[in-house]
Each structure stands twice: as structure tokens, then as C-alpha cells.
Design a protein around this motif. Structure first.
Motif, PDB file in Angstrom:
ATOM      1  N   ARG A   1       0.831  -1.204   0.000  1.00 22.19           N
ATOM      2  CA  ARG A   1       0.000   0.000   0.000  1.00 22.19           C
ATOM      3  C   ARG A   1       0.872   1.264   0.000  1.00 22.19           C
ATOM      4  NH1 ARG A   1      -5.241  -0.457   1.512  1.00 22.19           N
ATOM      5  NH2 ARG A   1      -5.184   1.262   2.989  1.00 22.19           N
ATOM      6  N   THR A   2       1.948   1.254   0.750  1.00 21.50           N
ATOM      7  CA  THR A   2       2.859   2.401   0.768  1.00 21.50           C
ATOM      8  C   THR A   2       3.497   2.590  -0.606  1.00 21.50           C
ATOM      9  OG1 THR A   2       3.298   2.141   3.131  1.00 21.50           O
ATOM     10  CG2 THR A   2       4.947   3.352   1.843  1.00 21.50           C
ATOM     11  N   ARG A   3       3.920   1.511  -1.235  1.00 21.17           N
ATOM     12  CA  ARG A   3       4.527   1.593  -2.567  1.00 21.17           C
ATOM     13  C   ARG A   3       3.530   2.163  -3.584  1.00 21.17           C
ATOM     14  NH1 ARG A   3       9.181  -1.589  -3.501  1.00 21.17           N
ATOM     15  NH2 ARG A   3       9.886  -2.675  -1.629  1.00 21.17           N
ATOM     16  N   ILE A   4       2.268   1.756  -3.483  1.00 22.76           N
ATOM     17  CA  ILE A   4       1.239   2.280  -4.387  1.00 22.76           C
ATOM     18  C   ILE A   4       1.039   3.771  -4.125  1.00 22.76           C
ATOM     19  CG2 ILE A   4      -1.206   2.161  -5.039  1.00 22.76           C
ATOM     20  CD1 ILE A   4      -1.031  -0.887  -4.304  1.00 22.76           C
ATOM     21  N   ALA A   5       1.027   4.163  -2.863  1.00 19.28           N
ATOM     22  CA  ALA A   5       0.882   5.583  -2.521  1.00 19.28           C
ATOM     23  C   ALA A   5       2.030   6.397  -3.098  1.00 19.28           C
ATOM     24  CB  ALA A   5       0.824   5.753  -0.998  1.00 19.28           C
ATOM     25  N   LEU A   6       3.245   5.901  -2.985  1.00 20.68           N
ATOM     26  CA  LEU A   6       4.409   6.611  -3.522  1.00 20.68           C
ATOM     27  C   LEU A   6       4.338   6.713  -5.039  1.00 20.68           C
ATOM     28  CD1 LEU A   6       7.178   5.115  -1.209  1.00 20.68           C
ATOM     29  CD2 LEU A   6       6.195   7.424  -1.124  1.00 20.68           C
ATOM     30  N   LEU A   7       3.886   5.641  -5.696  1.00 22.21           N
ATOM     31  CA  LEU A   7       3.702   5.670  -7.150  1.00 22.21           C
ATOM     32  C   LEU A   7       2.670   6.723  -7.532  1.00 22.21           C
ATOM     33  CD1 LEU A   7       4.041   4.442 -10.051  1.00 22.21           C
ATOM     34  CD2 LEU A   7       2.181   2.878  -9.421  1.00 22.21           C
ATOM     35  N   ALA A   8       1.552   6.739  -6.831  1.00 24.52           N
ATOM     36  CA  ALA A   8       0.483   7.700  -7.133  1.00 24.52           C
ATOM     37  C   ALA A   8       0.965   9.135  -6.927  1.00 24.52           C
ATOM     38  CB  ALA A   8      -0.743   7.411  -6.268  1.00 24.52           C
ATOM     39  N   LEU A   9       1.677   9.385  -5.847  1.00 24.05           N
ATOM     40  CA  LEU A   9       2.198  10.733  -5.602  1.00 24.05           C
ATOM     41  C   LEU A   9       3.161  11.153  -6.703  1.00 24.05           C
ATOM     42  CD1 LEU A   9       2.786  10.557  -1.746  1.00 24.05           C
ATOM     43  CD2 LEU A   9       1.163  12.069  -2.938  1.00 24.05           C
TER      44      LEU A   9
ATOM     45  N   GLU B   1       3.201  10.006  -9.868  1.00 25.54           N
ATOM     46  CA  GLU B   1       2.426  10.243 -11.086  1.00 25.54           C
ATOM     47  C   GLU B   1       1.719  11.596 -11.039  1.00 25.54           C
ATOM     48  OE1 GLU B   1       1.317   5.638 -12.357  1.00 25.54           O
ATOM     49  OE2 GLU B   1      -0.160   6.802 -11.239  1.00 25.54           O
ATOM     50  N   LEU B   2       1.113  11.901  -9.909  1.00 24.03           N
ATOM     51  CA  LEU B   2       0.433  13.190  -9.743  1.00 24.03           C
ATOM     52  C   LEU B   2       1.404  14.360  -9.854  1.00 24.03           C
ATOM     53  CD1 LEU B   2      -2.179  12.636  -6.902  1.00 24.03           C
ATOM     54  CD2 LEU B   2      -2.590  13.859  -9.031  1.00 24.03           C
ATOM     55  N   ALA B   3       2.564  14.239  -9.234  1.00 24.61           N
ATOM     56  CA  ALA B   3       3.557  15.320  -9.286  1.00 24.61           C
ATOM     57  C   ALA B   3       4.048  15.534 -10.717  1.00 24.61           C
ATOM     58  CB  ALA B   3       4.720  15.009  -8.356  1.00 24.61           C
ATOM     59  N   ASP B   4       4.260  14.451 -11.449  1.00 27.78           N
ATOM     60  CA  ASP B   4       4.697  14.585 -12.844  1.00 27.78           C
ATOM     61  C   ASP B   4       3.638  15.293 -13.681  1.00 27.78           C
ATOM     62  OD1 ASP B   4       7.070  13.291 -12.216  1.00 27.78           O
ATOM     63  OD2 ASP B   4       6.457  11.360 -13.087  1.00 27.78           O
TER      64      ASP B   4
ATOM     65  N   ALA C   1       9.058  12.410   3.694  1.00 23.83           N
ATOM     66  CA  ALA C   1      10.101  13.380   3.350  1.00 23.83           C
ATOM     67  C   ALA C   1      10.796  13.029   2.035  1.00 23.83           C
ATOM     68  CB  ALA C   1      11.121  13.472   4.479  1.00 23.83           C
ATOM     69  N   GLY C   2      10.854  11.751   1.699  1.00 24.55           N
ATOM     70  CA  GLY C   2      11.501  11.323   0.460  1.00 24.55           C
ATOM     71  C   GLY C   2      10.529  11.100  -0.677  1.00 24.55           C
ATOM     72  N   SER C   3       9.263  11.433  -0.473  1.00 27.84           N
ATOM     73  CA  SER C   3       8.236  11.168  -1.484  1.00 27.84           C
ATOM     74  C   SER C   3       8.002  12.378  -2.375  1.00 27.84           C
ATOM     75  CB  SER C   3       6.916  10.794  -0.797  1.00 27.84           C
ATOM     76  OG  SER C   3       6.272  11.956  -0.294  1.00 27.84           O
ATOM     77  N   ALA C   4       7.214  12.163  -3.404  1.00 28.83           N
ATOM     78  CA  ALA C   4       6.833  13.250  -4.309  1.00 28.83           C
ATOM     79  C   ALA C   4       5.865  14.223  -3.643  1.00 28.83           C
ATOM     80  CB  ALA C   4       6.228  12.689  -5.585  1.00 28.83           C
ATOM     81  N   GLY C   5       5.406  13.907  -2.441  1.00 29.15           N
ATOM     82  CA  GLY C   5       4.562  14.839  -1.707  1.00 29.15           C
ATOM     83  C   GLY C   5       5.264  16.169  -1.491  1.00 29.15           C
ATOM     84  N   VAL C   6       6.571  16.122  -1.328  1.00 29.22           N
ATOM     85  CA  VAL C   6       7.365  17.341  -1.167  1.00 29.22           C
ATOM     86  C   VAL C   6       7.279  18.181  -2.446  1.00 29.22           C
ATOM     87  CG1 VAL C   6       9.704  18.224  -0.772  1.00 29.22           C
ATOM     88  CG2 VAL C   6       8.894  16.220   0.491  1.00 29.22           C
ATOM     89  N   ARG C   7       7.310  17.540  -3.610  1.00 30.41           N
ATOM     90  CA  ARG C   7       7.174  18.258  -4.886  1.00 30.41           C
ATOM     91  C   ARG C   7       5.805  18.914  -4.991  1.00 30.41           C
ATOM     92  NH1 ARG C   7       8.062  14.230  -9.488  1.00 30.41           N
ATOM     93  NH2 ARG C   7       7.515  16.010 -10.771  1.00 30.41           N
ATOM     94  N   HIS C   8       4.762  18.227  -4.526  1.00 29.15           N
ATOM     95  CA  HIS C   8       3.403  18.797  -4.561  1.00 29.15           C
ATOM     96  C   HIS C   8       3.369  20.095  -3.768  1.00 29.15           C
ATOM     97  CE1 HIS C   8       1.201  15.399  -6.371  1.00 29.15           C
ATOM     98  NE2 HIS C   8       2.136  14.675  -5.803  1.00 29.15           N
TER      99      HIS C   8
END
Length: 189
Positions: free
Chosen positions: A54-62, A64-67, A113-120
Motif C-alpha cells: 500500500r505504501t509503494r502504491i501511494a508513492l507511485l500515485a504521488l 504520477e500526480l507530481a509529474d 520526506a523522500g516522497s513526491a509529496g514534497v514536490r506537490h
């Protein structure tokens, strides 16, 4: 021994597809094993647990959204940027409801902190520079935008607007107009 062709990345992508089909809350290592017609134990050489999946899917989704957001925001400012960012979230949620739900997963601080959430967050703050907001108002505005985008999308996906007029696209456009006016004339404390 790992089954040929199975990797953590392939399993994550398959889990994301499964989330879009059956809902993020239904994604487990067991469900993924059924999809690949393998024993659950054979997936544990690639995944630690259902929570890891589930965490890996969340990171993938973040990611994709950031891109998508970065592409949509390129060269835009003001209301044009606001509309572009809002539409990225809404369109992604409609196309990938399970992945969108995954993007809302609460991550531990180190993973976040290492996720694309920071880019968002950086992109949203960059968008707000066009509205000339200083801190702490910029943080308030980031929270407002996240609340409005996620709230509207969640209600829309949940069927909350199915049986009422006017059309949801008209409402969405009016909300973005109102947000633009509010951001341009942010109230003083």
C-alpha cells in the motif's frame, strides 16, 4: 526463489491497477497473489507486507500526480496555474480512483520526506507566489486549496452530486473562479 518476472515495481504497478479496479482498501498481498496466480509466500521476496504494498502504491500515485502537475503548471501563473493544478487532481482522481485514494495514505515522516509529496507542496507554493501571499497566509492558502480540491473530488467520486443541478463541471469552474478571487484579495488577519 523469486518467480521469474515478478519484481517489486511490477507488483506495485499491478497493485495500483487493482486499486483502480476494486478500491485501494481492498488491495492486499493475497489479492495480488490471486491476480498473478501465485502463492502469497512467493510475493514476500519482493514485498514485506500488505502495508508495504500500500505504501509503494501511494508513492507511485504521488509521483504520477507530481509529474502531471509539473507538466500542467509549466509556463503558467495566476488563475491559469490554479486551474491547471486543480484539474490535474480532479482528472487523476477520475481516471485512477484507487491510486488517488492511495495518494491520501498517511506516510511515516521519513517516507513522506523522500516522497513526491514534497514536490506537490513546492508546486503549490510556487503557484501561490503569483498571488503575492506572505507567510503564514501562504501556508493557510496551501491548506485551503488542498481541502477544496480533495473535498470536491471526494464528494464527486462518491456520487454526492449525481442527482442535482447544475452540472458538476459548472460548479467546479465557479469554485476555481471563487478561489482565484479569494487568493487575489486574501483577507487580512
Amino acid at each position: 526463489m523469486a518467480r521469474a518476472g515478478l519484481t517489486a515495481e511490477r507488483l506495485t504497478r499491478a497493485g495500483a491497477e487493482l486499486a483502480d479496479e476494486v478500491g485501494f482498501d481492498q488491495v492486499t498481498v493475497s489479492a495480488l497473489a490471486r491476480r498473478f496466480d501465485v502463492k502469497v509466500a512467493s510475493l514476500y521476496s519482493h514485498l514485506r507486507s500488505s502495508q508495504d504494498l500500500r505504501t509503494r502504491i501511494a508513492l507511485l500515485a504521488l509521483e504520477e500526480l507530481a509529474d502531471r502537475a509539473a507538466d500542467a503548471l509549466a509556463g503558467r501563473s495566476g488563475k491559469d496555474a490554479l486551474t491547471a493544478l486543480a484539474n490535474v487532481y480532479r482528472d487523476y482522481a477520475r481516471e485512477h480512483p484507487g491510486r488517488y485514494a492511495a495518494a491520501q495514505l498517511r506516510l511515516d515522516p521519513e517516507t513522506a520526506a523522500g516522497s513526491a509529496g514534497v514536490r506537490h507542496a513546492r508546486m503549490t507554493r510556487a503557484l501561490l507566489r503569483g498571488y503575492d501571499l506572505a507567510e503564514p497566509d501562504r501556508t493557510h492558502a496551501v491548506r485551503l486549496l488542498g481541502s477544496v480540491f480533495h473535498g470536491y473530488v471526494s464528494l464527486e467520486l462518491g456520487g454526492g452530486f449525481d442527482h442535482s443541478a447544475p452540472d458538476t463541471q459548472e460548479t467546479w469552474a465557479r469554485i476555481l473562479d471563487a478561489l482565484d478571487v479569494l487568493l487575489r484579495d486574501w483577507p487580512a488577519p
